[in-house]
Scaffold this motif. Structure first.
Motif, PDB file in Angstrom:
ATOM      1  N   VAL A  59       0.863  -1.223   0.044  1.00  0.00           N
ATOM      2  CA  VAL A  59      -0.072  -0.044  -0.108  1.00  0.00           C
ATOM      3  C   VAL A  59       0.746   1.315  -0.243  1.00  0.00           C
ATOM      4  O   VAL A  59       0.307   2.222  -0.613  1.00  0.00           O
ATOM      5  CB  VAL A  59      -1.064   0.120   1.403  1.00  0.00           C
ATOM      6  CG1 VAL A  59      -1.639   1.164   1.264  1.00  0.00           C
ATOM      7  CG2 VAL A  59      -2.048  -1.235   1.073  1.00  0.00           C
ATOM      8  N   GLN A  60       1.881   1.338   0.880  1.00  0.00           N
ATOM      9  CA  GLN A  60       2.675   2.339   0.999  1.00  0.00           C
ATOM     10  C   GLN A  60       3.458   2.759  -0.605  1.00  0.00           C
ATOM     11  O   GLN A  60       3.528   4.036  -0.841  1.00  0.00           O
ATOM     12  CB  GLN A  60       3.980   2.152   1.835  1.00  0.00           C
ATOM     13  CG  GLN A  60       4.832   3.238   2.184  1.00  0.00           C
ATOM     14  CD  GLN A  60       4.473   4.458   2.706  1.00  0.00           C
ATOM     15  OE1 GLN A  60       4.208   4.677   3.966  1.00  0.00           O
ATOM     16  NE2 GLN A  60       3.734   5.334   1.803  1.00  0.00           N
ATOM     17  N   ALA A  61       3.691   1.748  -1.462  1.00  0.00           N
ATOM     18  CA  ALA A  61       4.121   1.789  -2.684  1.00  0.00           C
ATOM     19  C   ALA A  61       3.287   2.781  -3.456  1.00  0.00           C
ATOM     20  O   ALA A  61       3.593   2.946  -4.610  1.00  0.00           O
ATOM     21  CB  ALA A  61       4.766   0.515  -3.292  1.00  0.00           C
ATOM     22  N   LYS A  62       1.899   2.597  -3.143  1.00  0.00           N
ATOM     23  CA  LYS A  62       0.832   3.223  -4.123  1.00  0.00           C
ATOM     24  C   LYS A  62       0.305   4.690  -3.589  1.00  0.00           C
ATOM     25  O   LYS A  62      -0.723   4.981  -4.260  1.00  0.00           O
ATOM     26  CB  LYS A  62      -0.236   2.107  -4.340  1.00  0.00           C
ATOM     27  CG  LYS A  62       0.204   0.998  -4.942  1.00  0.00           C
ATOM     28  CD  LYS A  62      -0.980   0.076  -5.420  1.00  0.00           C
ATOM     29  CE  LYS A  62      -0.519  -1.053  -6.232  1.00  0.00           C
ATOM     30  NZ  LYS A  62      -0.268  -0.503  -7.661  1.00  0.00           N
ATOM     31  N   THR A  63       1.009   4.963  -2.547  1.00  0.00           N
ATOM     32  CA  THR A  63       0.355   6.552  -2.046  1.00  0.00           C
ATOM     33  C   THR A  63       1.490   7.148  -1.410  1.00  0.00           C
ATOM     34  O   THR A  63       2.839   6.668  -1.047  1.00  0.00           O
ATOM     35  CB  THR A  63      -0.607   6.310  -0.994  1.00  0.00           C
ATOM     36  OG1 THR A  63      -1.144   7.463  -0.403  1.00  0.00           O
ATOM     37  CG2 THR A  63       0.136   5.484   0.368  1.00  0.00           C
ATOM     38  N   GLU A  64       1.679   8.521  -1.788  1.00  0.00           N
ATOM     39  CA  GLU A  64       2.472   9.327  -0.868  1.00  0.00           C
ATOM     40  C   GLU A  64       2.496   9.713   0.661  1.00  0.00           C
ATOM     41  O   GLU A  64       3.346  10.304   1.046  1.00  0.00           O
ATOM     42  CB  GLU A  64       2.387  10.901  -1.806  1.00  0.00           C
ATOM     43  CG  GLU A  64       1.322  11.436  -1.637  1.00  0.00           C
ATOM     44  CD  GLU A  64       1.399  12.966  -2.428  1.00  0.00           C
ATOM     45  OE1 GLU A  64       0.673  13.703  -1.934  1.00  0.00           O
ATOM     46  OE2 GLU A  64       1.913  12.912  -3.467  1.00  0.00           O
ATOM     47  N   LEU A  65       1.252   9.277   1.089  1.00  0.00           N
ATOM     48  CA  LEU A  65       1.006   9.391   2.489  1.00  0.00           C
ATOM     49  C   LEU A  65       1.871   8.306   3.115  1.00  0.00           C
ATOM     50  O   LEU A  65       2.084   7.169   2.796  1.00  0.00           O
ATOM     51  CB  LEU A  65      -0.465   9.440   2.879  1.00  0.00           C
ATOM     52  CG  LEU A  65      -1.227  10.571   2.174  1.00  0.00           C
ATOM     53  CD1 LEU A  65      -2.684  10.185   2.891  1.00  0.00           C
ATOM     54  CD2 LEU A  65      -0.949  11.934   2.392  1.00  0.00           C
ATOM     55  N   PRO A  66       2.474   8.730   4.464  1.00  0.00           N
ATOM     56  CA  PRO A  66       2.986   7.756   5.405  1.00  0.00           C
ATOM     57  C   PRO A  66       1.996   6.707   5.796  1.00  0.00           C
ATOM     58  O   PRO A  66       1.101   6.980   6.234  1.00  0.00           O
ATOM     59  CB  PRO A  66       3.644   8.518   6.509  1.00  0.00           C
ATOM     60  CG  PRO A  66       3.572   9.885   5.840  1.00  0.00           C
ATOM     61  CD  PRO A  66       2.533  10.180   5.105  1.00  0.00           C
ATOM     62  N   VAL A  67       2.344   5.578   5.651  1.00  0.00           N
ATOM     63  CA  VAL A  67       1.435   4.522   6.055  1.00  0.00           C
ATOM     64  C   VAL A  67       1.993   3.727   7.329  1.00  0.00           C
ATOM     65  O   VAL A  67       3.117   3.055   6.718  1.00  0.00           O
ATOM     66  CB  VAL A  67       0.929   3.480   4.874  1.00  0.00           C
ATOM     67  CG1 VAL A  67       0.470   2.254   5.330  1.00  0.00           C
ATOM     68  CG2 VAL A  67       0.461   4.294   3.821  1.00  0.00           C
TER      69      VAL A  67
END
Length: 342
Positions: free
Chosen positions: A83-91
């Motif tokens: 999921v982290q690889a698909k969003t710029e927000l910190p997860v």
């Protein structure tokens, strides 16, 4: 600045009975898991259960433990990474019980300058002992340690078309080359009283076995009714995949104590499908769980299979949870990016 916290159930740190006992104490002493007065809960958990169950549970965990660690933790970490690889927000990732803790997850985001958190309980259906306890504890931690942080929680997503499509496709893909006679959707059980307590109308829900009139009658209560949401999940998948309703059933597993829990019970249903209904090839789906865990890998895939074969069944298939399925990752990333855009 915005960030995301994925929250799953949790797991013992190891299969050592001491770690299992510590985990079970935190889990079972939660007032939304065993919802009785503290003195009685302490007597039941610390006076009875923790003197007998940790060793047995440790043996069960040993059967399903991976080299990398707890399957639930490993699968949750894989999901987080994808999921982290698909969003710029910190997860970030946290567990309601055990490690990494909810507080550590919020702290990780806080240390990155996050002031607005999208809280994602990884449970498709709402329940006191899952979604509610995560939301409540998160708010308590926010007030005490992160007063300037805003938390927006994602509600139960059992009815979200994109989730149902991802779940349905994962089931279809796994069973594509399997020959089966019946599909059983097995959801984690909860006490019947939890359904009544969650009824915002205080008059609609009637969780007694065999009575589904309330689940099939539209009501505000359905927003927080675990049983309705489980049956609706099954219906949604049946519709999405075009399944024969006569070849699909719903049941509930993992009951504890003597109080009535949601029925029909999975273990009895598995046996009845073989002995009474003559089902020879049974497929099991566990949509109350996003990640495979003790309840799916040991209770269903091992114990359930044994019970079915002992009762005369021939083939038993356990459909993996949605785990870090790429389509599911895309769904989560979509929700996160929508949160970021608002």
């Amino acid at each position: 600045m915005k960030g995301v916290l994925l929250v799953n159930l949790g797991s013992p740190d190891s299969t050592d009975p001491k770690d299992v006992k510590k985990y079970l104490d935190q889990f079972l002493m939660d007032e939304r898991v065993i919802d009785v007065p503290y003195w009685l809960r302490a007597f039941i958990v610390r006076g009875i259960i923790l003197n007998t169950r940790p060793k047995k549970s440790a043996e069960a965990y040993q059967k399903i433990w991976w080299k990398e660690g707890s399957p639930l933790i490993v699968l949750s970490e894989r999901l987080q990474e994808k999921v982290q690889a698909k969003t710029e927000l910190p997860v970030a990732l946290a567990m309601r019980y055990g490690n990494p803790s909810l507080k550590s997850g919020l702290q990780e985001l806080h240390d990155k300058g996050i002031t607005e958190v999208m809280l994602v309980p990884l449970y498709p259906q709402f329940a006191m002992a899952t979604t509610e306890t995560i939301v409540v504890l998160s708010e308590e931690l926010r007030k005490e340690f992160f007063p300037n942080m805003k938390i927006t929680d994602v509600p139960a997503f059992y009815n979200k078309p994109e989730y149902i499509k991802a779940l349905s496709n994962s089931i279809k893909d796994y069973l594509a080359d399997k020959d089966y006679d019946h599909i059983l959707f097995s959801y984690h059980g909860v006490p019947e009283r939890h359904i009544r307590k969650s009824d915002v109308t205080k008059s609609h829900c009637n969780p007694e076995a065999g009575n589904l009139a309330c689940c099939n009658t539209p009501s505000k209560a359905h927003e927080f009714c675990y049983r309705h949401q489980c049956y609706q999940t099954t219906k949604n998948v049946i519709k999405e995949l075009g399944l024969d309703e006569n070849k699909v059933s719903t049941s509930f597993q993992s009951r504890l104590g003597v109080d009535p829990w949601l029925q029909p019970y999975t273990d009895r249903t598995i046996v009845n499908k073989a002995e009474k209904d003559g089902i020879k090839k049974l497929a099991l789906v566990t949509p109350a769980f996003v990640s495979d865990c003790l309840e799916t890998l040991e209770e269903i895939a091992m114990e359930g299979k044994h019970e079915f074969l002992e009762a005369g069944g021939k083939e038993f298939y356990t459909v993996p949870c949605i785990n870090d399925n790429d389509e599911w990752v895309d769904v989560l990333a979509k929700w996160i990016n929508e949160f970021n855009a608002n």
